[in-house]
Write an enzyme that holds these catalytic residues in place. Sequence first.
Site, PDB file in Angstrom:
ATOM      1  N   ARG A  64       0.811  -1.193   0.048  1.00  0.00           N
ATOM      2  CA  ARG A  64      -0.048   0.139   0.053  1.00  0.00           C
ATOM      3  C   ARG A  64       0.608   1.237   0.036  1.00  0.00           C
ATOM      4  O   ARG A  64       0.405   2.351   0.433  1.00  0.00           O
ATOM      5  CB  ARG A  64      -1.050   0.128   1.072  1.00  0.00           C
ATOM      6  CG  ARG A  64      -2.032  -1.085   1.048  1.00  0.00           C
ATOM      7  CD  ARG A  64      -3.264  -0.613   1.757  1.00  0.00           C
ATOM      8  NE  ARG A  64      -4.212  -1.594   1.472  1.00  0.00           N
ATOM      9  CZ  ARG A  64      -4.649  -2.518   2.561  1.00  0.00           C
ATOM     10  NH1 ARG A  64      -3.926  -2.516   3.719  1.00  0.00           N
ATOM     11  NH2 ARG A  64      -5.514  -3.460   2.194  1.00  0.00           N
ATOM     12  N   LYS A 101       4.550  11.520 -11.089  1.00  0.00           N
ATOM     13  CA  LYS A 101       3.625  11.012 -11.991  1.00  0.00           C
ATOM     14  C   LYS A 101       4.359   9.393 -12.027  1.00  0.00           C
ATOM     15  O   LYS A 101       5.422   9.570 -12.463  1.00  0.00           O
ATOM     16  CB  LYS A 101       3.566  11.438 -13.285  1.00  0.00           C
ATOM     17  CG  LYS A 101       2.204  12.278 -13.271  1.00  0.00           C
ATOM     18  CD  LYS A 101       2.142  12.898 -14.821  1.00  0.00           C
ATOM     19  CE  LYS A 101       0.942  13.704 -14.842  1.00  0.00           C
ATOM     20  NZ  LYS A 101       0.974  14.310 -16.276  1.00  0.00           N
ATOM     21  N   GLU A 137      11.937  17.893 -23.902  1.00  0.00           N
ATOM     22  CA  GLU A 137      11.164  18.431 -22.441  1.00  0.00           C
ATOM     23  C   GLU A 137      11.486  19.917 -21.923  1.00  0.00           C
ATOM     24  O   GLU A 137      10.508  20.419 -21.417  1.00  0.00           O
ATOM     25  CB  GLU A 137      11.199  17.338 -21.582  1.00  0.00           C
ATOM     26  CG  GLU A 137      10.558  15.862 -22.157  1.00  0.00           C
ATOM     27  CD  GLU A 137       8.965  16.018 -22.200  1.00  0.00           C
ATOM     28  OE1 GLU A 137       8.244  16.893 -21.810  1.00  0.00           O
ATOM     29  OE2 GLU A 137       8.324  15.027 -22.316  1.00  0.00           O
ATOM     30  N   LYS A 169       8.964  23.243 -13.454  1.00  0.00           N
ATOM     31  CA  LYS A 169       8.005  22.126 -13.154  1.00  0.00           C
ATOM     32  C   LYS A 169       7.641  21.964 -11.620  1.00  0.00           C
ATOM     33  O   LYS A 169       6.484  21.730 -11.358  1.00  0.00           O
ATOM     34  CB  LYS A 169       8.610  21.199 -13.735  1.00  0.00           C
ATOM     35  CG  LYS A 169       7.658  19.501 -13.477  1.00  0.00           C
ATOM     36  CD  LYS A 169       7.969  18.666 -14.399  1.00  0.00           C
ATOM     37  CE  LYS A 169       6.908  17.436 -13.957  1.00  0.00           C
ATOM     38  NZ  LYS A 169       6.999  16.195 -14.899  1.00  0.00           N
ATOM     39  N   GLU A 195      -3.003  17.546 -11.653  1.00  0.00           N
ATOM     40  CA  GLU A 195      -3.395  17.724 -12.743  1.00  0.00           C
ATOM     41  C   GLU A 195      -5.029  17.970 -13.092  1.00  0.00           C
ATOM     42  O   GLU A 195      -5.450  17.399 -14.006  1.00  0.00           O
ATOM     43  CB  GLU A 195      -2.910  16.673 -13.957  1.00  0.00           C
ATOM     44  CG  GLU A 195      -2.736  17.100 -15.412  1.00  0.00           C
ATOM     45  CD  GLU A 195      -2.171  16.047 -16.198  1.00  0.00           C
ATOM     46  OE1 GLU A 195      -0.939  15.823 -16.252  1.00  0.00           O
ATOM     47  OE2 GLU A 195      -2.917  15.587 -17.094  1.00  0.00           O
ATOM     48  N   ARG A 250      -1.562  21.887 -14.403  1.00  0.00           N
ATOM     49  CA  ARG A 250      -0.452  20.961 -14.602  1.00  0.00           C
ATOM     50  C   ARG A 250      -0.565  20.207 -16.173  1.00  0.00           C
ATOM     51  O   ARG A 250       0.495  19.877 -16.698  1.00  0.00           O
ATOM     52  CB  ARG A 250      -0.413  19.953 -13.670  1.00  0.00           C
ATOM     53  CG  ARG A 250       0.892  18.753 -13.891  1.00  0.00           C
ATOM     54  CD  ARG A 250       0.978  18.043 -12.823  1.00  0.00           C
ATOM     55  NE  ARG A 250       2.025  17.085 -13.042  1.00  0.00           N
ATOM     56  CZ  ARG A 250       2.746  16.222 -12.115  1.00  0.00           C
ATOM     57  NH1 ARG A 250       2.565  16.158 -10.987  1.00  0.00           N
ATOM     58  NH2 ARG A 250       3.665  15.364 -12.774  1.00  0.00           N
ATOM     59  N   ASN A 275       1.553  18.953 -20.638  1.00  0.00           N
ATOM     60  CA  ASN A 275       1.190  18.070 -21.732  1.00  0.00           C
ATOM     61  C   ASN A 275       1.204  18.618 -23.023  1.00  0.00           C
ATOM     62  O   ASN A 275       0.963  18.166 -23.890  1.00  0.00           O
ATOM     63  CB  ASN A 275      -0.137  17.320 -21.427  1.00  0.00           C
ATOM     64  CG  ASN A 275       0.008  16.370 -20.368  1.00  0.00           C
ATOM     65  OD1 ASN A 275       0.852  15.510 -20.263  1.00  0.00           O
ATOM     66  ND2 ASN A 275      -0.624  16.375 -19.257  1.00  0.00           N
ATOM     67  N   HIS A 316       2.085  16.600 -26.281  1.00  0.00           N
ATOM     68  CA  HIS A 316       1.921  15.259 -25.785  1.00  0.00           C
ATOM     69  C   HIS A 316       0.646  14.554 -26.394  1.00  0.00           C
ATOM     70  O   HIS A 316       0.509  13.451 -26.603  1.00  0.00           O
ATOM     71  CB  HIS A 316       2.023  15.055 -24.444  1.00  0.00           C
ATOM     72  CG  HIS A 316       3.304  15.082 -23.745  1.00  0.00           C
ATOM     73  ND1 HIS A 316       4.272  16.436 -23.944  1.00  0.00           N
ATOM     74  CD2 HIS A 316       4.058  14.380 -22.879  1.00  0.00           C
ATOM     75  CE1 HIS A 316       5.334  16.187 -23.221  1.00  0.00           C
ATOM     76  NE2 HIS A 316       5.361  14.830 -22.696  1.00  0.00           N
ATOM     77  N   HIS A 375       2.027  11.492 -27.874  1.00  0.00           N
ATOM     78  CA  HIS A 375       1.600  10.008 -27.393  1.00  0.00           C
ATOM     79  C   HIS A 375       1.172   9.219 -28.378  1.00  0.00           C
ATOM     80  O   HIS A 375       1.287   8.073 -28.514  1.00  0.00           O
ATOM     81  CB  HIS A 375       0.798  10.113 -26.180  1.00  0.00           C
ATOM     82  CG  HIS A 375       1.283  10.531 -24.812  1.00  0.00           C
ATOM     83  ND1 HIS A 375       0.661  11.022 -23.693  1.00  0.00           N
ATOM     84  CD2 HIS A 375       2.614  10.578 -24.649  1.00  0.00           C
ATOM     85  CE1 HIS A 375       1.500  10.982 -22.804  1.00  0.00           C
ATOM     86  NE2 HIS A 375       2.670  10.907 -23.190  1.00  0.00           N
ATOM     87  N   HIS A 407      10.275   8.932 -27.042  1.00  0.00           N
ATOM     88  CA  HIS A 407       9.370   9.886 -26.369  1.00  0.00           C
ATOM     89  C   HIS A 407       9.660  11.389 -26.803  1.00  0.00           C
ATOM     90  O   HIS A 407       8.621  12.230 -27.444  1.00  0.00           O
ATOM     91  CB  HIS A 407       9.177   9.820 -24.873  1.00  0.00           C
ATOM     92  CG  HIS A 407       8.421  10.802 -24.189  1.00  0.00           C
ATOM     93  ND1 HIS A 407       6.940  10.499 -24.214  1.00  0.00           N
ATOM     94  CD2 HIS A 407       8.601  11.883 -23.468  1.00  0.00           C
ATOM     95  CE1 HIS A 407       6.446  11.590 -23.572  1.00  0.00           C
ATOM     96  NE2 HIS A 407       7.402  12.355 -23.067  1.00  0.00           N
TER      97      HIS A 407
HETATM   98  N1  GLY Z   1       5.228  15.102 -17.674  1.00  0.00           N
HETATM   99  C1  GLY Z   1       4.199  15.779 -17.578  1.00  0.00           C
HETATM  100  C2  GLY Z   1       3.895  16.073 -16.123  1.00  0.00           C
HETATM  101  O1  GLY Z   1       4.775  15.576 -15.191  1.00  0.00           O
HETATM  102  O2  GLY Z   1       2.901  16.503 -15.593  1.00  0.00           O
END
Ligand code: GLY
Length: 374
Positions: free
Chosen positions: A124, A146, A188, A230, A240, A244, A248, A251, A255, A267
């Site tokens: 957990r 994430k 990035e 960030k 998010e 946040r 993206n 992305h 993606h 990526h």
């Molecule tokens: N890679 C995007 C984020 O961490 O929100």
Amino acid sequence: MEKVKIQLKKTGHAFYKILIGHNFSKNIAKFLRKEFPESVCVIIADETVKKLYGENLRKELKKNGQKVFLFSIPEGERSKNQKYKTMIEEKMLKLRIGRQSVIVAIGGGVVGDLAGFIAATYMRGIPCIQVPTTLLAMVDSSIGGKTGIDTEQGKNLIGAFWQPRAVFVDLKYIQSLSQRQFINGLVEAVKVFLTSDANSFLYVEKHISIILKRNQEALKKVITSAVSIKARVVERDERESGERMILNFGHTVGHALENLSQYKIPHGYAVALGIIIEAGIAVDTGKLKISDYSRIKNLLINKMGIELKTLGAYKPKEILDHAKNDKKSKNGKSRYVILKEIGKVYVCKNMFAHHVKDSAVIRVLNKINLANKK
Ligand code: GLY
């Protein structure tokens, strides 16, 4: 050494540091002994990083008197799945590793996401520290909690928010990256500057030749700026639900391209193409000036060597359909982060990602394909 702090409001472990500097093995050992003195350390790496750095880190932690295990997965995005998650969990369970343990994720985004997700669910939830070895993981995936795995349907569709207890960004790893891995991460950083910091974008434009030669001072500046931006975004919107989403940018399409190529397009390269297309959408919808769009294309294509011809392998409709699997999709419609200018995204009614008509996406894709054929 640079220090960036993250202070979160909602989670139990609301604060952690991101350290940016050189030769951190001893600092990691010291940190673990201080914060988790009785814990078993589980280092997770891919097979290449295991040989290059994982074994040394194991020795350093052992010297420090801690019980340490080192597990590896095959290199590459294809290992970021349920099979390898279960494989490592079963090994840990068989060794009777309990709650008093800490995971040390050393590697790129794949290992960081997978190991972080194991930490989020094992018993957990156990603590995790991130030791990114690729530029991409340093500026993006190791920061902000994430974690997750990929499925047939798309990237990162199963996962959890699980903040690390510390992130050690050791710049010595950068020198051993291939130029492709290096560009993969630089994209990035460029992405984060495009959404939030025009000055840093300008800095990259002006210093791109020394950045590409991996000048240490320039890199430290780029990485510290990207990480700080960030960190501030994550502090304001950890889960998010709003802001946040700007991280993206590029992305939604990125993606889709990764998924369509079965992860053959790395990526950062997929995101770079995504940035070009999504900035193109911003121009098409009247939000972004063509002069800003030209600067973006100039940096990514002419200076960083992103090749538009990769796009030629996919039909615009295929890209559009795959983009609908994105996590930002609402009611089956994909949403896009739209740039307003370099350093700023378009926000409307507190929304940071927006529906765009399919016809507009197709139009932009066709235009880019056409320009590329000329
Ligand atoms: N890679 C995007 C984020 O961490 O929100």
